[in-house]
Design an enzyme around this catalytic site. Structure first.
Site, PDB file in Angstrom:
ATOM      1  N   ASN A  93     -19.789 -27.207   8.446  1.00  0.00           N
ATOM      2  CA  ASN A  93     -19.153 -28.397   8.759  1.00  0.00           C
ATOM      3  C   ASN A  93     -19.873 -29.690   8.791  1.00  0.00           C
ATOM      4  O   ASN A  93     -20.698 -29.806   9.935  1.00  0.00           O
ATOM      5  CB  ASN A  93     -18.305 -28.151  10.118  1.00  0.00           C
ATOM      6  CG  ASN A  93     -17.418 -29.173  10.564  1.00  0.00           C
ATOM      7  OD1 ASN A  93     -17.590 -30.271   9.888  1.00  0.00           O
ATOM      8  ND2 ASN A  93     -16.790 -28.851  11.722  1.00  0.00           N
ATOM      9  N   ARG A 130     -15.869 -27.227   5.445  1.00  0.00           N
ATOM     10  CA  ARG A 130     -14.839 -27.877   5.886  1.00  0.00           C
ATOM     11  C   ARG A 130     -14.762 -29.521   5.105  1.00  0.00           C
ATOM     12  O   ARG A 130     -15.719 -30.103   4.896  1.00  0.00           O
ATOM     13  CB  ARG A 130     -15.007 -28.269   7.664  1.00  0.00           C
ATOM     14  CG  ARG A 130     -13.871 -29.151   7.922  1.00  0.00           C
ATOM     15  CD  ARG A 130     -14.352 -29.292   9.501  1.00  0.00           C
ATOM     16  NE  ARG A 130     -12.973 -29.928  10.048  1.00  0.00           N
ATOM     17  CZ  ARG A 130     -13.306 -30.897  10.735  1.00  0.00           C
ATOM     18  NH1 ARG A 130     -14.342 -31.095  11.486  1.00  0.00           N
ATOM     19  NH2 ARG A 130     -12.031 -31.553  11.255  1.00  0.00           N
ATOM     20  N   HIS A 162      -6.244 -31.322  11.208  1.00  0.00           N
ATOM     21  CA  HIS A 162      -6.528 -30.150  12.223  1.00  0.00           C
ATOM     22  C   HIS A 162      -5.778 -28.726  11.589  1.00  0.00           C
ATOM     23  O   HIS A 162      -5.372 -27.862  12.289  1.00  0.00           O
ATOM     24  CB  HIS A 162      -5.929 -30.232  13.636  1.00  0.00           C
ATOM     25  CG  HIS A 162      -7.011 -31.043  14.489  1.00  0.00           C
ATOM     26  ND1 HIS A 162      -6.537 -32.005  15.448  1.00  0.00           N
ATOM     27  CD2 HIS A 162      -8.192 -31.258  14.739  1.00  0.00           C
ATOM     28  CE1 HIS A 162      -7.337 -32.511  16.092  1.00  0.00           C
ATOM     29  NE2 HIS A 162      -8.912 -32.279  15.463  1.00  0.00           N
ATOM     30  N   ARG A 169      -9.986 -42.133  20.972  1.00  0.00           N
ATOM     31  CA  ARG A 169      -8.870 -42.720  20.109  1.00  0.00           C
ATOM     32  C   ARG A 169      -7.936 -43.111  20.887  1.00  0.00           C
ATOM     33  O   ARG A 169      -7.273 -42.110  21.757  1.00  0.00           O
ATOM     34  CB  ARG A 169      -8.533 -41.996  18.834  1.00  0.00           C
ATOM     35  CG  ARG A 169      -9.762 -41.437  17.991  1.00  0.00           C
ATOM     36  CD  ARG A 169      -9.304 -40.936  16.763  1.00  0.00           C
ATOM     37  NE  ARG A 169     -10.476 -40.361  16.006  1.00  0.00           N
ATOM     38  CZ  ARG A 169     -10.623 -39.064  15.621  1.00  0.00           C
ATOM     39  NH1 ARG A 169      -9.569 -38.216  16.183  1.00  0.00           N
ATOM     40  NH2 ARG A 169     -11.464 -38.562  14.846  1.00  0.00           N
ATOM     41  N   GLU A 174     -11.639 -22.600  14.161  1.00  0.00           N
ATOM     42  CA  GLU A 174     -11.566 -22.974  12.721  1.00  0.00           C
ATOM     43  C   GLU A 174     -12.528 -22.478  11.777  1.00  0.00           C
ATOM     44  O   GLU A 174     -12.277 -22.269  10.491  1.00  0.00           O
ATOM     45  CB  GLU A 174     -11.808 -24.692  12.627  1.00  0.00           C
ATOM     46  CG  GLU A 174     -10.795 -25.263  13.550  1.00  0.00           C
ATOM     47  CD  GLU A 174     -10.874 -26.659  13.980  1.00  0.00           C
ATOM     48  OE1 GLU A 174     -11.507 -26.582  14.848  1.00  0.00           O
ATOM     49  OE2 GLU A 174     -10.621 -27.634  13.364  1.00  0.00           O
TER      50      GLU A 174
END
Ligand code: ADP
Length: 372
Positions: free
Chosen positions: A7, A64, A153, A214, A356
């Site tokens: 990742n 990823r 996601h 965010r 993940e």
């Protein structure tokens, strides 16, 4: 069969090495390109990682990749043409795809004989119906500039919705779930029979829920107002909404543990940040319940979703008329995959730790096996 999952972000590389589905090594290299003794670029970071790993019998590398655009609906074996496709999507994900690409290019150079697979955060959401993926703006402008809801996601929402059906002993094809991935970034997803039919992140990961840094949803006119009235530049506004909004913008800290501690100490800004955060989750739950028509489960995952019982309780408080309830005792005890609603609730409220990297490893093995 060993699988290496990478990742690669803009300034860090996280890795996990699997033997079958067992993790045999893991770690993170951070501060790439920063002064000091950090690796000077992704090449140096990956060389450092690989030097410390036993890569004997390595059958595949899974990467990823954040943005797969309209094109990538499946995990994809990487070749030059796929790399060009991912590069073409950089304008849609300027903060994410360049780091992902750097990891891919270096890994291909360092491990030229090992198949490499890209697993996209957006892929699971390619099942969104047109009315969910379409923004109500001029259709030609949208087409010309690729302005659609892509969602992110996806690896997590896919994994967690599957595990939820298993946890409840249900057939995935007959299970409707709202998955709430609440980490540093956060998104909600309505999963109908294993397919994503609505999700809160959009063209970029900025839309939707309130996140660590965010804003999530806001009136787009705020951007014009900041430009015209406050005289801010586009990059400055981008930075404000992506890095200095959400929890950190409201109360000065982006870590939910710290927000909860300050709120408990009577900090008004932290209390408001918590309330705004939970209210947004609640309004997405209501919206997705209406879109699904029938709801079987609501599942919380990622750092906040798995650990913050207060968030789960506040977001779903008082919804018994909708068949949704959280059992106070269950919500504040236990670990791992679990149901935290009372027995017999029409809607099961669940906590499922996400994985993940494990999901990327599994999808990577699938692509390599299919290739024969
Ligand atoms: P990422 O999105 O970076 O993968 P995680 O899913 O690990 O992030 O979530 C990180 C966030 O989870 C932290 O910023 C923190 O706010 C939250 N978190 C982790 N542990 C707890 C906890 N025990 N209680 C509340 N929040 C937590």
């Amino acid at each position: 069969m060993r699988t290496l999952v990478l990742n690669s972000g803009s300034s860090s590389v996280k890795f996990r090495l699997y033997d079958g589905d067992r993790v045999v090594d893991r770690g993170t290299v951070e501060r790439i390109g920063e002064p000091g003794d950090a690796p000077k670029d992704h090449e140096a970071a990956l060389a450092q990682i690989m030097a410390g790993l036993d890569l004997g019998g390595l059958a595949a590398v899974g990467h990823r990749v954040v943005h797969g655009g309209l094109r990538f609906a499946e995990p994809t074996l990487i070749n030059d043409e796929v790399v060009a496709g991912i590069r073409g999507l950089v304008p849609l994900a300027p903060l994410h795809n360049p780091g992902n690409l750097a990891g891919i290019e270096v890994a291909r150079r360092l491990l030229p004989d090992v198949p490499q697979v890209a697993v996209f955060d957006t892929a699971f959401h390619r099942t969104l119906p047109p009315e969910a993926a379409t923004y109500a703006i001029d259709a030609d402008v949208a087409r010309r500039h690729n302005i659609y809801r892509f969602g992110f996601h996806g690896t997590s929402h896919a994994y967690v919705s599957r595990r939820t059906a298993r946890l409840l002993g249900r057939d995935l094809a007959d299970t409707n779930t709202i998955t709430l991935h609440l980490g540093n970034g956060a998104s909600a997803c309505a999963v109908e029979g294993g397919r994503s039919v609505a999700t809160s992140m959009g063209l970029s990961p900025l839309e939707g829920l309130v996140m660590g840094t965010r804003s999530g949803d806001l009136d787009p006119a705020i951007v014009f107002h900041l430009r015209r009235t406050a005289g801010m530049g586009v990059d400055e506004i981008d930075d404000l909404l992506n890095q200095h909004s959400g929890l950190v913008g409201l109360c000065g800290v982006n870590d939910m543990r710290e927000v909860l501690a300050r709120r408990a100490d009577g900090d008004g800004a932290a209390a408001l940040a918590f309330a705004v955060y939970c209210r947004r989750i609640r309004s997405y739950v209501g919206s997705y319940y209406a879109l699904l028509g029938r709801l079987d489960a609501i599942t919380f995952t990622a750092g906040v979703g798995e650990n913050a019982a207060e968030v789960r309780a506040a977001a779903l408080d008082g919804l018994e008329r909708l068949g949704i309830a959280v059992d106070a005792g269950r919500n504040t005890s236990g670990s791992g995959e679990r149901v935290v609603s009372p027995d017999g609730s029409p809607v099961a409220v669940c906590v499922v730790p996400t994985d993940e990297e494990g999901e990327i490893a599994e999808q990577t093995r699938g692509v390599v096996a299919a290739r024969g």
